[in-house]
Design a protein around this motif. Structure first.
Motif, PDB file in Angstrom:
ATOM      1  N   TYR A 184      22.313  -3.118  58.969  1.00 13.20           N
ATOM      2  CA  TYR A 184      21.148  -1.735  59.395  1.00 13.20           C
ATOM      3  C   TYR A 184      20.386  -1.361  57.461  1.00 13.20           C
ATOM      4  CZ  TYR A 184      19.163   3.375  59.549  1.00 13.20           C
ATOM      5  OH  TYR A 184      18.144   3.947  60.263  1.00 13.20           O
ATOM      6  N   TRP A 238      25.886 -12.456  65.660  1.00 14.11           N
ATOM      7  CA  TRP A 238      24.536 -11.345  66.566  1.00 14.11           C
ATOM      8  C   TRP A 238      25.087  -9.787  65.567  1.00 14.11           C
ATOM      9  CZ3 TRP A 238      21.347 -11.335  69.840  1.00 14.11           C
ATOM     10  CH2 TRP A 238      21.126 -12.295  70.237  1.00 14.11           C
TER      11      TRP A 238
ATOM     12  N   TYR B 185      33.292  -5.584  50.838  1.00 13.77           N
ATOM     13  CA  TYR B 185      32.032  -4.521  51.632  1.00 13.77           C
ATOM     14  C   TYR B 185      32.334  -3.454  52.734  1.00 13.77           C
ATOM     15  CZ  TYR B 185      33.490  -7.810  55.275  1.00 13.77           C
ATOM     16  OH  TYR B 185      33.630  -9.144  56.038  1.00 13.77           O
ATOM     17  N   TYR B 186      31.714  -2.592  52.327  1.00 15.14           N
ATOM     18  CA  TYR B 186      32.328  -1.631  53.350  1.00 15.14           C
ATOM     19  C   TYR B 186      32.809  -1.535  54.253  1.00 15.14           C
ATOM     20  CZ  TYR B 186      28.107   0.150  55.308  1.00 15.14           C
ATOM     21  OH  TYR B 186      27.018   0.234  57.580  1.00 15.14           O
ATOM     22  N   ASN B 187      31.681  -2.329  55.250  1.00 20.26           N
ATOM     23  CA  ASN B 187      31.837  -1.994  55.986  1.00 20.26           C
ATOM     24  C   ASN B 187      33.262  -3.778  57.209  1.00 20.26           C
ATOM     25  OD1 ASN B 187      30.283  -3.959  55.129  1.00 20.26           O
ATOM     26  ND2 ASN B 187      28.741  -3.616  57.325  1.00 20.26           N
ATOM     27  N   ARG B 189      36.314  -5.367  58.830  1.00 24.13           N
ATOM     28  CA  ARG B 189      37.300  -4.802  59.792  1.00 24.13           C
ATOM     29  C   ARG B 189      38.392  -4.079  60.085  1.00 24.13           C
ATOM     30  NH1 ARG B 189      34.036  -7.190  64.569  1.00 24.13           N
ATOM     31  NH2 ARG B 189      32.088  -8.757  63.451  1.00 24.13           N
ATOM     32  N   ILE B 266      36.759  -4.533  71.176  1.00 22.34           N
ATOM     33  CA  ILE B 266      36.734  -5.863  70.254  1.00 22.34           C
ATOM     34  C   ILE B 266      36.736  -4.680  68.725  1.00 22.34           C
ATOM     35  CG2 ILE B 266      34.777  -7.266  71.002  1.00 22.34           C
ATOM     36  CD1 ILE B 266      33.241  -6.259  68.192  1.00 22.34           C
ATOM     37  N   LEU B 273      26.997   1.955  58.998  1.00 26.54           N
ATOM     38  CA  LEU B 273      25.568   2.808  58.570  1.00 26.54           C
ATOM     39  C   LEU B 273      24.406   3.065  59.663  1.00 26.54           C
ATOM     40  CD1 LEU B 273      24.435   4.643  56.597  1.00 26.54           C
ATOM     41  CD2 LEU B 273      22.934   2.838  55.613  1.00 26.54           C
ATOM     42  N   LYS B 274      24.526   4.139  60.485  1.00 26.50           N
ATOM     43  CA  LYS B 274      23.768   3.881  61.570  1.00 26.50           C
ATOM     44  C   LYS B 274      22.038   4.756  60.714  1.00 26.50           C
ATOM     45  CE  LYS B 274      25.792   1.540  64.492  1.00 26.50           C
ATOM     46  NZ  LYS B 274      25.715   0.470  64.790  1.00 26.50           N
ATOM     47  N   TYR B 275      22.499   5.452  60.096  1.00 20.58           N
ATOM     48  CA  TYR B 275      21.358   6.326  59.984  1.00 20.58           C
ATOM     49  C   TYR B 275      21.272   6.989  58.458  1.00 20.58           C
ATOM     50  CZ  TYR B 275      17.474   9.689  59.639  1.00 20.58           C
ATOM     51  OH  TYR B 275      16.172  10.437  59.701  1.00 20.58           O
ATOM     52  N   PHE B 276      20.105   6.911  57.331  1.00 22.02           N
ATOM     53  CA  PHE B 276      20.169   7.505  56.399  1.00 22.02           C
ATOM     54  C   PHE B 276      18.697   8.733  55.892  1.00 22.02           C
ATOM     55  CE2 PHE B 276      18.643   3.258  54.836  1.00 22.02           C
ATOM     56  CZ  PHE B 276      17.281   3.380  54.459  1.00 22.02           C
ATOM     57  N   VAL B 302      27.306  -4.996  70.269  1.00 21.68           N
ATOM     58  CA  VAL B 302      26.900  -6.687  70.723  1.00 21.68           C
ATOM     59  C   VAL B 302      28.379  -7.210  70.565  1.00 21.68           C
ATOM     60  CG1 VAL B 302      24.750  -6.620  70.328  1.00 21.68           C
ATOM     61  CG2 VAL B 302      25.841  -7.718  68.428  1.00 21.68           C
ATOM     62  N   ASP B 303      28.328  -8.633  71.651  1.00 16.40           N
ATOM     63  CA  ASP B 303      28.963  -9.272  71.716  1.00 16.40           C
ATOM     64  C   ASP B 303      28.957 -10.984  70.828  1.00 16.40           C
ATOM     65  OD1 ASP B 303      27.575 -10.659  73.488  1.00 16.40           O
ATOM     66  OD2 ASP B 303      29.490 -10.676  75.383  1.00 16.40           O
ATOM     67  N   GLY B 304      29.312 -11.797  71.051  1.00 16.56           N
ATOM     68  CA  GLY B 304      29.084 -13.219  70.542  1.00 16.56           C
ATOM     69  C   GLY B 304      27.410 -13.294  71.016  1.00 16.56           C
ATOM     70  N   ASN B 305      27.254 -13.404  72.163  1.00 12.22           N
ATOM     71  CA  ASN B 305      26.568 -13.955  73.315  1.00 12.22           C
ATOM     72  C   ASN B 305      25.062 -13.120  73.383  1.00 12.22           C
ATOM     73  OD1 ASN B 305      27.320 -16.248  73.970  1.00 12.22           O
ATOM     74  ND2 ASN B 305      28.565 -15.096  76.031  1.00 12.22           N
ATOM     75  N   GLY B 306      25.149 -11.820  72.070  1.00 12.53           N
ATOM     76  CA  GLY B 306      23.795 -11.151  71.821  1.00 12.53           C
ATOM     77  C   GLY B 306      23.928 -10.102  73.235  1.00 12.53           C
TER      78      GLY B 306
END
Lengths: 389, 330
Positions: A184, A238, B185-187, B189, B266, B273-276, B302-306
């Motif tokens: 993002y 993706w 990294y923070y994100n 899984r 999944i 993070l979505k906004y700041f 999203v999945d592996g096909n977008g």
């Protein structure tokens, strides 16, 4: 007096007639009042295969100070060349070469001049990784506008920036050039950067075309080693690597650069799925893709092309429109098209994309860079003030 | 920090008088002549109120410790030592990988030498990548990350050190505890055993996390408040959080808004993070930060096909250590 008046009137009408006739004789593609898509089609219909292929090649011009890309200045540039990486800091040499293109080529198609303006042209500001730490996209947009203004006034139409590769391995040296580890964050600052470079109109004398790089997944280089293989699952492609590109394409980014890295077996510069299926079909990007320096011929070292001819064929079919310093398209593309190995419709599509950006930049109307003093174009106090923020 | 009452400042290190390396790796037509060095920046900022002394100490790499004694003698008579180290511009950028994020030993050794004198140390870093600082962090009193600032060089950082500027930067990339933690990294899984699987020899958490950064003031975050606790997929939602500047200085604060989806078809990152948003908050003042949440944009995956999916169920909206649960229904 009366006679003279009438006579004068007649002369005036005659001039008007001449002007109107002259206008009719200007080819459609040179008429700024005609919509760009019509101009593109008109120009394309006049071009030979050789002229089309020339539009898809990029060489260098001027002083090359990048130790990774040392190459002799290309001598005897063809007047039909599509693009040049321009290493000089003033527009004089550019204008000379552009004169050659406008006057000595059959159709007078302007060259697009490019340069790596990554974090400033002369008013160099903080590296992108640091810019992101400001969490201030407006400021980054302003900084990119400063870079755009200095570049365009110095003879550059197109910058190879922003880098929006999500990067999670600090051993990789190119983390400096991007906006860090988060998709993002890369998207937000990438969009700010595109807006700063391109503005609403790339044709206003202060703006340049942006180039999103390195499409795609280059930041996943194994072990932080540069140019190497990347293991990227479709899921991670993706949800991690593509989102910044999608955001910036939607924001109007003019061009992209195809990456050096091999994406799970298919190199970024031969990857039809990422370059055509995703970028051109799903996202409907109508600008063009330039290869990274030598990325087409390197398809051989990556083991997916037996020779440069096959590398050219794979890259153009996958969706790379411009060859940056490979010497591939200029040597093989005419032959590949004539033999039917690359379709003429793919060639036409590629050329239209390149022409579209040239028209959008206003290069047909204003091929030459106006000459300003160094003081009027570089390191202006207001530019320095932006860098200081 | 800031250094407001300091009469003698020793400026030590190979970056202190260097101008070229502050330009960074892709300097285009930037020229070292355009750059203000760190030392010159500090001098013009502190010129009248403090006296500055300088010693290079050592080079960026190599083994030559001959400059250490000069550095020691300069530091000995100072109230505070500002040590300016980091990376040459060619150490990052294209074709410039490194096997470790730690600085060359000679630079760490210089800091250890100065530490022996017992003086307060401000570590000033200019570099093109996150660094491994686990050996330096415990022996320094403050660390300032200036990255590679370009032509302005030492000017803004001197104003940070003097206190004229209240710093508000936060990291865009994790600083690992050590290089062996990479990738970190923070994100990431979610783990199968979140409490286990740690390194036996080093901490498993980063030294400085994504979005970490100090300021000369302090902020207090109140609880999150949502305009609704249950929304339909197409329904938008406003979440707000009041942030109070509880310190003595005015400041700029960035609020990072994350989401998490604890259960989904999944496995998703721990948080995303979505906004700041960054706002100025004056000393004593409270500002309310808002996040206009659009479920399809902010909660979907999203999945592996977008293909994009938005599933029903619970989500968390997270700001710092605060979180609030939102339910998405049909």
């Amino acid at each position: 007096m009366k006679k003279l008046f009438v006579y004068g009137f007649c002369l005036l009408s005659l001039n008007l007639n001449l002007f109107a006739n002259g206008n009719k004789n200007i080819p459609l593609y040179k008429d700024a009042k005609v919509p760009i898509e019509k101009r593109i089609d008109d120009l394309l219909s006049r071009m030979t295969i050789e002229e089309k292929v020339s539009q898809l090649n990029q060489y260098t011009l001027g002083r090359n100070s990048n130790i990774n890309n040392v190459g002799d200045e290309v001598k005897n540039l063809p007047a039909e060349i599509g693009s040049l990486i321009y290493f000089n800091a003033d527009p004089l040499l550019r204008n000379q070469v552009q004169h050659k293109a406008m006057e000595e080529s059959r159709l007078g198609i302007p060259i697009i001049f490019a340069f790596d303006v990554i974090h400033g042209f002369r008013t160099v500001y903080q590296i992108s990784l640091g810019q992101a730490c400001s969490w201030n996209p407006k400021l980054v947009e302003q900084a990119c506008l400063v870079a755009a203004q200095e570049s365009r006034m110095s003879g550059i139409d197109w910058t190879f920036s922003p880098m929006i590769d999500v990067a999670r391995d600090g051993r990789w040296g190119r983390v400096a050039e991007g906006y860090g580890e988060d998709p993002y964050t890369n998207a937000v600052f990438g969009v700010a950067s595109v807006k700063g470079y391109q503005g609403n109109n790339m044709n206003d004398g202060n703006r340049v075309a942006a180039c999103l790089k390195h499409y795609v997944g280059y930041g996943a280089s194994e072990g932080g080693r540069d140019y190497v293989y990347t293991e990227i699952s479709p899921q991670t492609l993706w949800d991690t690597y593509l989102p910044p590109y999608e955001a910036c394409v939607k924001a109007g980014a003019a061009t992209l650069m195809s990456s050096f890295n091999d994406i799970s077996g298919i190199p970024g510069s031969a990857n039809q799925y990422t370059l055509t299926e995703i970028l051109k079909k799903r996202w409907e990007h109508d600008g063009f893709v330039v290869s990274d320096w030598g990325a087409i011929e390197q398809l051989r070292s990556q083991g997916v092309a037996a020779n440069r001819e096959e590398a050219s064929s794979k890259a153009i079919i996958a969706g790379v429109e411009m060859d940056m310093m490979n010497g591939c398209y200029d040597k093989y593309l005419v032959k590949l098209v004539n033999e039917g190995k690359v379709s003429e419709s793919r060639l036409n599509d590629a050329v239209k994309r390149v022409l579209r950006i040239k028209f959008s930049l206003g290069l047909f109307e204003q091929p030459f860079t106006p000459i300003y003093t160094e003081k009027d174009r570089l390191l202006k106090p207001e530019s320095f003030a932006v860098a200081k923020k | 920090m800031p250094l407001t009452q300091t009469s003698k400042i020793a400026v030590i290190g190979p970056m202190a008088q260097n101008r070229e390396h502050l330009l960074g790796s892709w300097a285009a037509h930037g020229s070292p002549e355009d750059v203000t060095s760190i030392y010159d920046g500090l001098k013009s900022e502190f010129g009248v109120k403090s006296s500055l002394s300088y010693a290079k100490g050592c080079d960026f790499d190599g083994t030559d410790t001959i400059g250490f004694s000069e550095a020691r003698s300069v530091a000995k008579v100072a109230d505070v030592v500002v040590i300016c180290i980091g990376e040459k511009r060619g150490w990052s950028g294209e074709n410039a990988s490194r096997s470790t994020l730690a600085l060359p030993q000679i630079q760490e050794e210089l800091v250890r030498e100065i530490k022996k004198l017992g003086k307060p140390i401000v570590l000033l870093l200019s570099n093109g990548r996150p660094l491994e600082l686990n050996k330096l962090e415990p022996i320094c009193d403050a660390i300032v990350e200036m990255w590679q600032p370009g032509v302005v060089g030492g000017i803004p950082v001197a104003e940070v050190i003097s206190g004229k500027i209240n710093p508000s930067g936060k990291l865009s990339m994790t600083f690992p505890y050590s290089t062996g933690q990479i990738p970190i990294y923070y994100n990431m899984r979610q783990s199968a055993r979140p409490a286990k699987g740690k390194y036996k020899d080093i901490p498993t958490t980063a030294l400085y996390e994504f979005a970490y950064g100090l300021s000369y003031t302090s902020y207090q975050y109140a609880d999150l408040k949502a305009s609704n606790s249950s929304i339909k997929r197409t329904q938008k939602l406003t979440i707000e959080i009041p942030v109070t500047n509880t310190g003595a200085r005015d400041g700029d604060e960035t609020v990072h808004w994350y989401i998490s989806d604890p259960y989904c078809s999944i496995s998703r990152p721990i948080k995303e993070l979505k906004y700041f948003e960054k706002q100025q908050i004056k000393s004593g003042e409270t500002k309310i930060f808002h996040f206009e949440l659009d479920p399809m944009r902010d909660l979907s995956f999203v999945d592996g096909n977008g293909t994009q999916f938005l599933e029903k169920g619970d989500y968390y909206i997270i700001v710092k250590d605060k979180k609030i649960k939102i339910e998405v229904t049909d």
